[in-house]
Design an enzyme around this catalytic site. Structure first.
Site, PDB file in Angstrom:
ATOM      1  N   HIS A   1      34.720  66.249 -27.072  1.00  0.00           N
ATOM      2  CA  HIS A   1      35.016  64.824 -26.926  1.00  0.00           C
ATOM      3  C   HIS A   1      33.793  63.983 -27.225  1.00  0.00           C
ATOM      4  O   HIS A   1      33.744  62.831 -26.870  1.00  0.00           O
ATOM      5  CB  HIS A   1      35.483  64.524 -25.491  1.00  0.00           C
ATOM      6  CG  HIS A   1      36.853  65.033 -25.198  1.00  0.00           C
ATOM      7  ND1 HIS A   1      37.154  66.365 -25.101  1.00  0.00           N
ATOM      8  CD2 HIS A   1      38.018  64.390 -24.977  1.00  0.00           C
ATOM      9  CE1 HIS A   1      38.438  66.522 -24.832  1.00  0.00           C
ATOM     10  NE2 HIS A   1      38.983  65.342 -24.745  1.00  0.00           N
TER      11      HIS A   1
ATOM     12  N   GLU B   1      48.677  66.150 -34.595  1.00  0.00           N
ATOM     13  CA  GLU B   1      47.824  65.281 -35.408  1.00  0.00           C
ATOM     14  C   GLU B   1      48.190  65.277 -36.881  1.00  0.00           C
ATOM     15  O   GLU B   1      48.085  64.255 -37.551  1.00  0.00           O
ATOM     16  CB  GLU B   1      46.350  65.674 -35.245  1.00  0.00           C
ATOM     17  CG  GLU B   1      45.734  65.259 -33.914  1.00  0.00           C
ATOM     18  CD  GLU B   1      46.091  66.209 -32.795  1.00  0.00           C
ATOM     19  OE1 GLU B   1      46.626  67.288 -33.107  1.00  0.00           O
ATOM     20  OE2 GLU B   1      45.860  65.873 -31.637  1.00  0.00           O
TER      21      GLU B   1
END
Lengths: 370, 456, 326
Positions: free
Chosen positions: C129, C60
């Protein structure tokens, strides 16, 4: 020494048995007692059956998202058999077989994927870290755990797992680097199952092998046939001895294959071919180990039948138990935020409990009205 | 017996078509073995049997459609009791079934296509992919927006509400003053504490009696021995305040009369059957209400309010008739909104509805507000004559006594008639005896003749 | 004009903007070949090739950091972080570089970049999530943050975000990715960033929400009509820069204010909005401004998630309390 003979620079992959369970490297065939061998096999079968059933349950609407380990049982059980009870297992999220061998119960495993944090409450003395979702970050944790063991002279070894995709992550690099510099008793096993969701191995790194990344940390690294449970055992055993002697970190790249999807909501047919999958099915770790055991007169058809039957029943019974479990209580979701609930959070919890109390009759009427 | 439902296998599907059954009814199925193959938008799903057992029933045949949540198979696992499996929590996530159904009617032809052809459709995206968790797929369509074509902003509407700090608002409330009616002298017209104090004093001065609700004369001593104290309920407190207020502000006077309602009594009895069909009990009250409303239309002063601050009569073009309901906790007066626009049967139903709600203490705020004229029925308890109290800011109230058969002189002969005692209390500041009397006469006219009542 | 889901509207917008400007590149984990784990970027690699639509390694910091470099050198990157819960390794790049590059270089180097990420709960997912992390981005000067709640808005806002010369975080409420469709005009259009939308006018109380909560707030509003409560419902749309003016004007009209969000309570965007309402509409308030939020706990796993998420019934209940306060 395995790590010398098969050093990643030499571009040779380490294996002991072939697809038919025949020993191809007699020098390094490990001497494992009969009980352990059979136990290893049974655990691999349990992991496989539990996996297959979990996917079925998901198709039946009884199970949520699940990350299968199908095809990767050997590179998980082998290394666990080479460690002691006092050693650590630091997981990513696709290590159910390793966790089962190390002392997690199947019920706990299922509870986690079923949607309960309870599933991560392993038994006393079972040193497994909870499933780790953010990729790569577990390597930093493993390095830290190993560091503590080192300076406290606990004699523990830490086996950490990561995927081929995970090795691209900064956290892998930082964790390996730190661990290596500090010479901590850590073994990192890369489960190179060829895919990170849909991204193939070659898009993850331009290096020829992932094992050779060891070079940048100044540590030994080897590439092992990940579907060969004995090779995984032997390689890990050597790395464990290194670590216990204080010689530091080792990197093992287990070359294996993800026979199932990334998770139950993934459709691998989009990005890989049936031929490729079938090719790897020929190298399935379980049949070849079974053949090895049969050759050694430790296993036979009757035992196999019995094991399959017992395992299937055990898995079905365990899942039924899990299905009966209640939804998480209010206590469960609030009380682990801190050691003790601070006043503002306590108040939020009380307000919510009152709300549930005030509206429970409305809900009851609604569900009766249905 | 297991009632195995077709589940959303995590791909966000709504339905599928049976492609192939691996078993026939009566066959033994084994847990985990593929029992049936269902074709969906995404994949051909192989559904394994949930348990060992005998396949008792197929939920759908080859070529037929099956929706998520419907029974796919019934399996006898020898357990005896009925169990439901599959679908489970997924059922909560299926979108509004009705809208799905409507869409399905249009798309009937689409369904016949194979999944491969469907993928060729431009509109078709891969429903359901999510890798983790379950993302709901729905077919609801939101109303369109044209924001990007709009040029100018609509001007804001301003509402005439007071500006004030929370402290000032509380102060106004404590003084019983409506803060929205006060002229503020602060910045931007903000209502300051001084403004509230002045308004409160002003209101006091305008009142006939010096005592406000907060300044009642003190209680004299009552010997404690032989007494029992009981704290009054919230409702009773409200009633106390309302009655105090009415008493302080309104010089009330009551006119009384007795109406001959024999024709009405006969009519009511005859029409009970009709009312039963409409599921309502026809009492006298709906007739009274209708008569009252007709009379109020001709004498609107009795439907008005008197603003003693501005010294204006506030006439209203709506008729919200309050009905006093006796409840165990006290008197509640909900009103029937726009009673002039309702038929007698509708009024009857409204009365029942409001009365039962009041008795269950489920009366809503909106039913209590904006009453223009009230009716109270002490006749229900047998009383004949009464002097009801007006609910301020109304200016009149009608009291109904018990209807009894009495000997009456008509054309110098004694006959038995149904006599109905009525009391009308009015606010003598704006309604004189003449107005009250004329109103009563009008009322009498309507109650005398049911036909006239219905035809008006 | 076509009926599209939120997801398809995003896909269509990316396609339209890539066609218009060949400096626009789209990338992230599994974004290229597979088209994204939710299929948001499906079909783009096939159309525009691997140079402009590609898969990245799992990294990321590299995804965002690399994007910053691309942006500094003339491209308009649209990077994807696969789930908002995974933005943390990239947070260093976002906070320290993306948000500051213009300021640091006195405008010589800018970052016209969009970072897309699915966010929010109610999808019964694994740990990590389901988070709502608006506050962490809204608190960084130099960064913009946008959250659409309808397909129509998604296209308009994403178009504006891609064309904006500052870094924009585009958070996509994944729970409603496919929950409904809406007519989305074919032609290019944009909705200005920093503009809230009055979805429904009302007189009694102002309710503000965004993202997946709009749907719940709307359901609550409908049910409150039966109680005679008229709600003015506002979709905030842009969290940073926040259009509090629209909200304040509305509160001046109604006198009552409620904000709903699924992010945790403490220091959520609700706290900021209430502060602004207090500052600018204090004397118009007839009841205490209130926030309806999830509690300050880690989002539980699926079997406990219902204790965290808000539903329309609960929202309606709380709104009613404020609306009927005397």
């Amino acid at each position: 020494m395995i790590f010398d003979t098969y050093d990643c620079g030499k571009k040779k992959m380490f294996g002991i048995i072939d697809n038919d369970g025949k020993v191809i490297d007699k020098d390094y065939e490990p001497d494992i007692d009969k009980e352990t061998l059979v136990n290893m096999y049974k655990t691999m079968v349990l992991a496989r059956v539990a996996d297959v059933k979990a996917l079925q349950y998901q198709r039946q609407g009884r199970m949520l998202t699940f990350a299968p380990v199908q095809g990767q049982e050997a590179c998980q059980v082998g290394p666990m058999a080479a460690t002691d009870k006092k050693d650590w297992l630091v997981t990513a999220f696709r290590e159910q077989a390793a966790m089962l061998y190390k002392g997690m119960t199947l019920k706990q495993g299922y509870l986690y994927w079923y949607g309960h944090e309870r599933g991560s409450q392993f038994d006393e003395g079972v040193k497994i870290t909870p499933v780790n979702v953010p990729i790569g970050s577990q390597i930093n944790h493993a390095a830290g755990i190993a560091y503590a063991s080192k300076i406290k002279k606990k004699g523990e070894v830490v086996v950490s797992y990561i995927g081929d995709g995970g090795t691209s992550h900064g956290e892998f690099h930082e964790g390996m680097n730190f661990g290596a510099v500090q010479k901590v008793p850590m073994i990192t096993i890369i489960q190179n199952n060829q895919y990170a969701i849909s991204t193939p191995r070659k898009l993850q790194s331009a290096a020829e092998t992932l094992a050779q990344k060891a070079g940048s940390y100044g540590i030994p690294g080897i590439q092992v046939d990940g579907n060969d449970v004995l090779a995984m055992y032997a390689a890990t055993k050597e790395a464990v001895e290194r670590a216990r002697k204080g010689e530091g970190v080792s990197l093992i790249e287990a070359v294996t294959y993800r026979l199932g999807p990334h998770t139950t909501s993934d459709d691998p047919s989009l990005y890989r071919s049936e031929e490729e999958v079938n090719e790897w099915r020929e190298r399935d770790p379980i049949p070849r180990f079974k053949k090895y055991l049969t050759n050694k007169k430790l296993w036979n058809k009757d035992k196999e039948e019995k094991l399959q039957e017992e395992t299937k029943k055990f898995v079905a019974d365990t899942f039924k138990e899990v299905e009966k479990s209640e939804l998480a209580s209010v206590d469960e979701v609030y009380d682990h935020t801190y050691e003790t609930l601070p006043p503002y959070l306590k108040k939020q919890k009380e307000t919510y409990l009152k709300y549930l109390e005030d509206t429970k009759d409305e809900d009851k009427k609604e569900s009766e009205g249905k | 017996m297991i009632n195995f439902k077709f589940a959303d296998i995590g791909e966000g599907i709504h339905e599928g078509v049976i492609l192939k059954w691996h078993y026939e009814v009566g066959d033994e199925v084994k847990e985990g073995e593929t029992m049936v193959v269902v074709e969906t938008d995404k994949v051909n799903a192989e559904i394994p049997a949930p348990e060992d057992g005998i396949l008792k029933e197929k939920g759908a045949e080859v070529g037929e459609e099956i929706k998520v949540g419907e029974t796919l198979a019934v399996i006898d696992d020898g357990s005896g009791e009925e169990q439901e499996e599959g679908a489970g929590e997924e059922a909560e996530e299926t979108p509004d079934k009705k809208e799905k159904k409507d869409e399905k009617e249009e798309d009937k032809d689409e369904d016949r296509k194979s999944s491969k052809e469907k993928q060729a459709d431009e509109e078709e995206e891969e429903a359901g992919a999510s890798v983790v968790g379950t993302v709901e797929t729905g077919s609801e369509v939101l109303p369109a927006s044209d924001e990007h074509t709009m040029k100018k902003e609509k001007p804001d509407k301003k509402k005439g509400k007071a500006l004030a700090t929370p402290v000032a608002r509380k102060m106004a409330k404590d003084h019983g003053v409506d803060i929205n009616k006060i002229d503020g002298t602060g910045p931007a017209g903000r209502v300051m504490k001084e403004d509230i104090k002045k308004a409160a004093e002003g209101a006091k001065m305008k009142e006939a009696a010096p005592a406000s609700a907060a300044e009642r004369p003190s209680m004299p001593e009552i010997a404690e021995e032989g007494t029992r104290r009981e704290k009054i309920s919230k409702l009773r407190q409200t009633i106390v305040r309302a009655m105090d207020r009415s008493n302080q502000l309104i010089p009330a006077t009551t006119v009384m009369d007795e109406f001959d309602v024999s024709e009405l009594a006969k009519f009511r009895k005859e029409q009970q059957g009709l009312a039963d069909d409409q599921d309502t009990k026809l009492t006298y009250l709906p007739f009274i209400i209708k008569a009252v409303v007709l009379a109020l239309k001709e004498y609107p002063k009795l439907n008005a309010s008197f603003d003693h601050e501005s010294e204006e009569i506030v006439y209203k073009d709506y008729y919200n008739i309050g009905i006093a309901v006796d409840t165990p906790d006290g008197l509640i007066v909900p009103n029937i909104k726009n009673a002039d626009k309702k038929s007698i049967l509708e009024l009857s139903k409204d009365v029942e509805r409001l009365a039962s709600a009041a008795r269950e203490r489920k009366t809503e705020m909106k039913d209590l507000r904006h009453t223009t004229f009230s009716i109270t029925n002490y006749g229900a308890f047998g009383a004949k004559l009464g002097t009801p109290v007006i609910n301020h800011p109304e200016v009149a109230i009608l009291g109904m006594g018990a209807i009894t058969k009495k000997p009456v002189v008509i054309d110098d002969e004694i006959t038995v008639r149904h006599m109905f005692p009525i009391s009308l209390t009015v606010d003598h500041r704006i309604i004189d005896g003449g107005d009250a009397g004329r109103f009563m006469v009008k009322l009498k006219t309507y109650l005398d003749d049911p036909m006239l009542l219905l035809l008006s | 004009m076509a009926n599209m889901t939120l997801l398809k509207a995003i896909n269509h917008t990316l396609d339209q903007q890539m066609e218009k400007d060949d400096n626009v590149v789209v990338y992230g984990e599994d974004v290229g070949y597979e088209g994204g784990v939710f299929r948001v970027t499906a079909g783009l690699q096939k159309k525009y090739g691997k140079d402009r639509v590609f898969d990245t390694p799992i990294a990321e910091a590299a995804i965002v950091g690399g994007g910053i470099g691309m942006a500094m050198n003339g491209l308009r990157p649209v990077a994807e972080i696969q789930f908002s819960g995974f933005m943390f390794p990239a947070y260093n790049q976002i906070a320290v570089h993306a948000a500051r590059m213009r300021n640091r270089s006195r405008g010589k180097y800018t970052v016209p970049m969009v970072i897309r990420m699915p966010y929010g709960g109610g999808v019964r997912a694994l740990e990590h999530h389901s988070e709502s992390l608006e506050t962490l981005f809204a608190h960084l000067p130099g960064l913009k943050l946008v959250i659409p709640s309808t397909p129509y808005d998604a296209k308009g806002l994403l178009t504006a975000a891609i064309q904006d010369n500052d870094p924009v975080i585009f958070m996509e409420p994944k729970r409603i990715y496919r929950a409904f469709k809406q007519d989305v005009p074919e032609e290019e259009y944009s909705i200005p960033l920093g503009k809230a939308k009055i979805v429904q006018e009302g007189d009694d109380i102002t309710v503000v929400a965004w993202g997946a909560m709009m749907r719940e707030a709307h359901k609550a509003t409908e049910s409150l009509k039966e109680d005679g409560i008229s709600v003015e419902l506002i979709d905030l749309r842009t969290i940073s820069p926040m259009d509090s003016d629209t909200v304040v004007e509305s509160v001046k009209k109604t006198g009552r204010f409620v904000v709903v969000h699924e992010a945790v309570r403490t220091l959520g965007i609700g706290a900021e909005l209430i502060s602004r309402v207090n500052e600018e509409a204090f004397f118009h308030l007839e009841a205490h401004p209130t926030r309806i939020t999830s509690p300050d706990i880690t989002v539980p796993l699926p079997k406990g998630e219902h204790h965290y998420m808000l539903d329309s019934k609960r929202i309606a209940r709380e709104i009613k309390k404020v609306a009927t306060f005397e």
